[in-house]
Design a protein around this motif. Structure first.
Motif, mmCIF file in Angstrom:
data_model
loop_
_atom_site.group_PDB
_atom_site.id
_atom_site.type_symbol
_atom_site.label_atom_id
_atom_site.label_comp_id
_atom_site.label_asym_id
_atom_site.label_seq_id
_atom_site.Cartn_x
_atom_site.Cartn_y
_atom_site.Cartn_z
ATOM 1 N N VAL A 82 0.848 -1.197 0.000
ATOM 2 C CA VAL A 82 0.000 0.000 0.000
ATOM 3 C C VAL A 82 0.884 1.247 0.000
ATOM 4 C CG1 VAL A 82 -1.913 -1.132 1.188
ATOM 5 C CG2 VAL A 82 -0.168 0.065 2.528
ATOM 6 N N ARG A 83 0.325 2.330 -0.448
ATOM 7 C CA ARG A 83 1.070 3.576 -0.535
ATOM 8 C C ARG A 83 1.198 4.260 0.826
ATOM 9 N NH1 ARG A 83 -1.879 6.992 -4.997
ATOM 10 N NH2 ARG A 83 -0.383 8.545 -4.224
ATOM 11 N N GLY A 84 2.340 4.886 1.049
ATOM 12 C CA GLY A 84 2.541 5.664 2.253
ATOM 13 C C GLY A 84 2.642 4.789 3.492
ATOM 14 N N ARG A 85 2.491 5.426 4.629
ATOM 15 C CA ARG A 85 2.525 4.711 5.904
ATOM 16 C C ARG A 85 1.156 4.113 6.158
ATOM 17 N NH1 ARG A 85 8.013 4.335 6.777
ATOM 18 N NH2 ARG A 85 8.939 6.304 6.089
ATOM 19 N N ALA A 86 1.095 2.827 6.375
ATOM 20 C CA ALA A 86 -0.190 2.144 6.508
ATOM 21 C C ALA A 86 -0.873 2.517 7.818
ATOM 22 C CB ALA A 86 0.009 0.638 6.437
ATOM 23 N N GLY A 87 -2.192 2.662 7.742
ATOM 24 C CA GLY A 87 -2.976 2.932 8.929
ATOM 25 C C GLY A 87 -3.304 1.665 9.689
ATOM 26 N N ARG A 88 -4.011 1.843 10.792
ATOM 27 C CA ARG A 88 -4.315 0.722 11.678
ATOM 28 C C ARG A 88 -5.170 -0.339 10.992
ATOM 29 N NH1 ARG A 88 -7.340 1.225 17.585
ATOM 30 N NH2 ARG A 88 -7.525 -1.033 17.995
ATOM 31 N N ALA A 89 -6.188 0.086 10.227
ATOM 32 C CA ALA A 89 -7.097 -0.880 9.603
ATOM 33 C C ALA A 89 -6.354 -1.783 8.625
ATOM 34 C CB ALA A 89 -8.237 -0.158 8.903
ATOM 35 N N VAL A 90 -5.458 -1.203 7.816
ATOM 36 C CA VAL A 90 -4.681 -1.998 6.856
ATOM 37 C C VAL A 90 -3.722 -2.927 7.602
ATOM 38 C CG1 VAL A 90 -2.931 -1.877 5.042
ATOM 39 C CG2 VAL A 90 -4.882 -0.307 4.996
ATOM 40 N N THR A 91 -3.089 -2.411 8.624
ATOM 41 C CA THR A 91 -2.161 -3.225 9.409
ATOM 42 C C THR A 91 -2.876 -4.423 10.024
ATOM 43 O OG1 THR A 91 -0.817 -1.269 9.892
ATOM 44 C CG2 THR A 91 -0.528 -3.179 11.333
ATOM 45 N N GLU A 92 -4.085 -4.223 10.476
ATOM 46 C CA GLU A 92 -4.856 -5.325 11.070
ATOM 47 C C GLU A 92 -5.243 -6.369 10.026
ATOM 48 O OE1 GLU A 92 -8.068 -3.353 13.032
ATOM 49 O OE2 GLU A 92 -6.886 -2.915 14.841
ATOM 50 N N VAL A 93 -5.583 -5.919 8.817
ATOM 51 C CA VAL A 93 -5.876 -6.876 7.741
ATOM 52 C C VAL A 93 -4.645 -7.728 7.472
ATOM 53 C CG1 VAL A 93 -6.345 -7.113 5.279
ATOM 54 C CG2 VAL A 93 -7.689 -5.506 6.637
ATOM 55 N N GLU A 246 9.446 10.620 -3.735
ATOM 56 C CA GLU A 246 8.219 11.395 -3.570
ATOM 57 C C GLU A 246 7.180 10.680 -2.708
ATOM 58 O OE1 GLU A 246 6.612 13.335 -6.967
ATOM 59 O OE2 GLU A 246 8.571 13.706 -7.893
ATOM 60 N N GLU A 247 7.408 9.412 -2.426
ATOM 61 C CA GLU A 247 6.462 8.649 -1.622
ATOM 62 C C GLU A 247 7.148 7.349 -1.234
ATOM 63 O OE1 GLU A 247 1.825 8.491 -2.337
ATOM 64 O OE2 GLU A 247 2.738 6.790 -3.347
ATOM 65 N N VAL A 248 6.531 6.578 -0.355
ATOM 66 C CA VAL A 248 7.041 5.237 -0.056
ATOM 67 C C VAL A 248 5.934 4.234 -0.279
ATOM 68 C CG1 VAL A 248 8.753 6.009 1.619
ATOM 69 C CG2 VAL A 248 6.468 5.354 2.404
ATOM 70 N N LEU A 249 6.340 2.998 -0.533
ATOM 71 C CA LEU A 249 5.420 1.870 -0.614
ATOM 72 C C LEU A 249 5.652 1.029 0.633
ATOM 73 C CD1 LEU A 249 3.431 0.503 -2.741
ATOM 74 C CD2 LEU A 249 5.334 -1.040 -3.225
ATOM 75 N N THR A 250 4.590 0.796 1.402
ATOM 76 C CA THR A 250 4.687 -0.056 2.576
ATOM 77 C C THR A 250 4.353 -1.486 2.171
ATOM 78 O OG1 THR A 250 4.146 1.723 4.120
ATOM 79 C CG2 THR A 250 3.776 -0.528 4.875
ATOM 80 N N VAL A 251 5.229 -2.413 2.528
ATOM 81 C CA VAL A 251 5.105 -3.808 2.122
ATOM 82 C C VAL A 251 4.979 -4.681 3.376
ATOM 83 C CG1 VAL A 251 6.148 -5.699 0.841
ATOM 84 C CG2 VAL A 251 6.524 -3.334 0.097
ATOM 85 N N PHE A 252 3.878 -5.431 3.444
ATOM 86 C CA PHE A 252 3.652 -6.383 4.528
ATOM 87 C C PHE A 252 3.971 -7.787 4.031
ATOM 88 C CE2 PHE A 252 0.876 -2.818 5.510
ATOM 89 C CZ PHE A 252 0.974 -2.685 6.891
#
Length: 256
Positions: A82-93, A246-252
């Motif tokens: 996901v783009r940018g710093r992931a929020g709580r809802a995405v982190t929980e998924v 210009e942005e980061v991609l957060t990878v889980f």
């Protein structure tokens, strides 16, 4: 949300199209949700080459969860991106699927007016991969990234060479193959991928030269802007060519 309010979305969307096409070329699975989120499963033993990628600034956790439950991911290393710093809802998924290791990749972009590109130094020659050379390309790429050959075996698939807008490159110094690169051109964008240099040939400017050649060829095809996701090691090299983060991609991914 339109590109007018999210100017980076077309670039990230182009990245998802490349991942989609790589999966298709490897005879894998690819599907896209109406909001643009893609499930791309190449089958390669690389987490970033399998999984769910969202091109929107505000990813829909329900869409991510739905695609992440696809059975084609079973038994493979995979990721949610996901783009940018992931929020709580995405982190929980991500955590519900066991993807608790988090890393970030900088999205680096080279825009028009970024300066003159350097040419290859010395005897270095950068050329397109010829018919029958994809095996050599895949092996060289694996050695450049320091992984077993089978990790990138998918890049030896003949179907990939026929993928529209993909171009694969080999770099040679004094007739010896020393590195790889790949480009993907769409509209005014050229994506830079698979920049790898064999360990014994590093620190000679080869990675920079391969990247510059990909940009030049992309420009001749009408691409005014270049983009890539960089490793920490590559970031200074790309910055020297006029790329800016210009942005980061957060990878889980699953923890190793």
């Amino acid at each position: 949300m339109t590109p007018l309010h999210d100017p980076l979305r077309p670039i990230v969307f182009a990245y998802t199209v490349v991942r989609d096409a790589l999966a298709a070329g490897a005879d894998g699975r690819c599907t896209r949700d109406p909001d643009g989120t893609v499930l791309a499963v190449s089958g390669a033993p690389v987490a970033t080459l399998n999984g769910v990628i969202n091109p929107n600034r505000d990813p829909n956790p329900q869409v991510l969860e739905s695609l992440a439950g696809d059975p084609s991911l079973t038994g493979l290393p995979w990721s949610i991106q996901v783009r940018g710093r992931a929020g709580r809802a995405v982190t929980e998924v991500a955590a519900r699927f066991g993807l608790t290791a988090v890393s970030t990749l900088p999205l680096m972009i080279r825009r028009p007016g970024a300066g003159v590109l350097p040419g290859p130094a010395g005897s270095l020659r950068i050329r397109r991969v010829e018919d029958g050379e994809l095996g050599l390309y895949a092996r060289t790429m694996a050695e450049g990234f320091g992984v077993p050959h089978e990790v990138f075996a998918m890049f030896a698939e003949p179907a990939l060479a026929k993928t529209e807008h993909f171009v694969f490159y080999l770099a040679e110094a004094d007739g010896v193959v020393v590195g790889t690169g790949m480009s993907a051109v769409s509209d005014h964008l050229v994506g830079v991928f698979n920049i790898g240099v064999l360990p014994q040939h590093r620190r000679q400017g080869h990675g920079q030269a391969i990247t510059a050649e990909i940009i030049r060829v992309g420009q001749s095809a009408g691409a005014t802007t270049a983009y890539l996701y960089s490793s920490p090691m590559g970031e200074p090299v790309y910055a020297s060519l006029g790329f800016r983060t210009e942005e980061v991609l957060t990878v889980f991914t699953a923890p190793v």
